[in-house]
Design a protein around this motif. Structure first.
Motif, short mmCIF file in Angstrom:
data_model
loop_
_atom_site.label_atom_id
_atom_site.label_comp_id
_atom_site.label_asym_id
_atom_site.label_seq_id
_atom_site.Cartn_x
_atom_site.Cartn_y
_atom_site.Cartn_z
N CYS A 21 0.86 -1.16 -0.09
CA CYS A 21 0.14 0.14 0.07
C CYS A 21 0.77 1.33 0.04
CB CYS A 21 -0.94 -0.11 1.29
SG CYS A 21 -1.93 1.37 1.29
N ALA A 22 0.79 2.11 -1.05
CA ALA A 22 1.63 3.19 -1.16
C ALA A 22 0.82 4.39 -1.04
CB ALA A 22 2.18 3.50 -2.59
N ALA A 23 1.27 5.16 -0.02
CA ALA A 23 0.54 6.67 0.38
C ALA A 23 1.13 7.78 -0.42
CB ALA A 23 0.65 6.76 1.78
N SER A 24 0.32 8.76 -0.77
CA SER A 24 0.82 9.87 -1.32
C SER A 24 1.41 10.89 -0.41
CB SER A 24 -0.40 10.68 -2.00
OG SER A 24 -1.39 10.97 -1.04
N GLY A 25 1.37 10.70 0.76
CA GLY A 25 1.99 11.44 1.69
C GLY A 25 2.61 10.54 2.92
N ASN A 26 3.48 11.29 3.54
CA ASN A 26 4.03 10.45 4.78
C ASN A 26 3.22 10.10 6.15
OD1 ASN A 26 6.18 9.44 6.51
ND2 ASN A 26 7.21 11.01 7.05
N ILE A 27 2.24 9.24 6.00
CA ILE A 27 1.24 9.28 6.99
C ILE A 27 1.49 7.93 7.78
CG2 ILE A 27 -0.27 10.38 5.47
CD1 ILE A 27 -1.86 7.55 5.29
#
Length: 114
Positions: A21-27
């Motif tokens: 799962c890739a996130a668009s931000g550093n969450i």
């Protein structure tokens, strides 16, 4: 923030898959993260979770077979699934949540044949 799940597919019983799962931000470094799954006609169920402090939770049926991990540098969450069983067949969703903010990936289908 958007989550993009991938890695699903068709595998024989006993096989392995790795979901990502890739996130668009550093969450993931600052949020709790989890993988859920859902089969037709059933509610989405929690499969594995990783709290912000690194503590992990697994539902009983996947303990010892699945492993959740995250890579904060790459903003990714993974679920390594080994010894897969037909009952693991489902759409898998990644999730991240903190302080009332909840994010879901689009789901990736895992099919385990007997």
């Amino acid at each position: 923030v958007q989550l993009q799940a991938s890695g699903g597919g068709l595998v024989q019983a006993g096989g392995s898959l790795r979901l990502s799962c890739a996130a668009s931000g550093n969450i993931f470094a600052s949020n709790d993260a989890a993988w859920y799954r859902q089969t037709p006609g059933n509610q989405r169920e929690l499969v594995a979770a990783m709290w912000i402090d690194g503590t992990r939770y697994y539902r009983q049926s996947v303990k010892g077979r699945f492993a959740i991990s995250r890579d904060d540098a790459k903003n990714t969450l993974a679920l390594q699934m080994n010894s897969l069983k037909p009952e693991d067949t489902a759409v898998y969703y990644c999730n991240s949540a903190r302080g009332g903010n909840v994010y879901w990936g689009q789901g990736t289908l895992v099919t385990v044949s007997s």
